[in-house]
Design an enzyme around this catalytic site. Structure first.
Site, PDB file in Angstrom:
ATOM      1  N   TYR A  70       0.712  -1.056   0.381  1.00  0.00           N
ATOM      2  CA  TYR A  70       0.402   0.319  -0.158  1.00  0.00           C
ATOM      3  C   TYR A  70       1.022   1.036  -0.149  1.00  0.00           C
ATOM      4  CZ  TYR A  70      -3.415  -3.939   1.179  1.00  0.00           C
ATOM      5  OH  TYR A  70      -4.655  -4.416   1.022  1.00  0.00           O
ATOM      6  N   HIS A  89      -9.899   0.744  -5.538  1.00  0.00           N
ATOM      7  CA  HIS A  89      -8.683   0.027  -4.406  1.00  0.00           C
ATOM      8  C   HIS A  89      -7.194  -0.131  -4.668  1.00  0.00           C
ATOM      9  CE1 HIS A  89     -11.635  -2.808  -3.475  1.00  0.00           C
ATOM     10  NE2 HIS A  89     -12.438  -2.608  -4.331  1.00  0.00           N
TER      11      HIS A  89
HETATM   12  C1  DQA Z   1      -7.675  -2.831  -0.387  1.00  0.00           C
HETATM   13  C2  DQA Z   1      -7.633  -4.445  -1.489  1.00  0.00           C
HETATM   14  C3  DQA Z   1      -8.812  -5.213  -0.346  1.00  0.00           C
HETATM   15  O1  DQA Z   1      -8.214  -6.623  -0.482  1.00  0.00           O
HETATM   16  C4  DQA Z   1      -7.485  -5.001   0.730  1.00  0.00           C
HETATM   17  O2  DQA Z   1      -8.820  -5.587   1.743  1.00  0.00           O
HETATM   18  C5  DQA Z   1      -7.952  -3.488   1.889  1.00  0.00           C
HETATM   19  C6  DQA Z   1      -7.517  -2.958   0.895  1.00  0.00           C
HETATM   20  C7  DQA Z   1      -6.691  -1.861  -1.910  1.00  0.00           C
HETATM   21  O3  DQA Z   1      -7.383  -0.622  -1.111  1.00  0.00           O
HETATM   22  O4  DQA Z   1      -6.310  -2.597  -2.350  1.00  0.00           O
HETATM   23  O5  DQA Z   1      -7.689  -3.221   2.073  1.00  0.00           O
HETATM   24  O6  DQA Z   1      -9.139  -2.408  -0.853  1.00  0.00           O
END
Ligand code: DQA
Length: 143
Positions: A23, A101
């Site tokens: 992330y 996402h």
């Molecule tokens: C997410 C992807 C999801 O699978 C995960 O549970 C997250 C973040 C993303 O922003 O890539 O918490 O939504």
């Protein structure tokens, strides 16, 4: 001025600390500041909300919808893969959401490949990092 909701779900308050290899190292505050700066250029106002609690997100969406907000960006995070309640809330309100996402959920574990909430949204952006939020904002500001 056009108002756009920016809703971030569970664990996104931990951006910058949680799994930075996936992330990145920027925080939720950094994300909000970046979006606010772009919103200013676009002449729109953002309403930010983050919660780790499904029901609080449902309540906030209904509140914003009742207050006249009609456009939104949502990253439901893990709730995307689990929450029928959030899907029903998105489908049952007046806010048109783009689901974002940060990571590409389709290249990760199989349990992430299905988003329950995505079909209730107007579109989905996955895998563009914080750039996905900017793309969603540009799109919604032009609507
Ligand atoms: C997410 C992807 C999801 O699978 C995960 O549970 C997250 C973040 C993303 O922003 O890539 O918490 O939504």
């Amino acid at each position: 001025m056009k108002k756009i909701a920016v809703i971030n779900g569970v664990n996104l308050d931990r951006l910058g600390k949680r799994e930075p290899q996936i992330y990145g190292s920027a925080t939720l505050g950094d994300l909000c500041s970046m979006l606010d700066a772009r919103a200013k250029e676009l002449g729109v106002e953002l309403v930010h909300f983050q919660s780790n609690h499904e029901g609080e997100i449902v309540d906030k969406i209904a509140e914003l919808s009742d207050a006249g907000v009609r456009l939104g960006i949502i990253n439901p995070a893990a709730f995307s893969h689990t929450s029928v309640a959030l899907r029903d809330c998105i489908a049952g309100n007046e806010i048109k959401f783009v689901e974002v996402h940060i990571s590409n959920i389709y290249t990760r574990e199989e349990f992430r490949h299905n988003s329950i909430t995505a079909p209730a949204c107007v579109g989905v952006i996955s895998g563009l990092g914080f750039g996905g939020y900017l793309a969603a904002l540009d799109f919604l500001a032009g609507r």
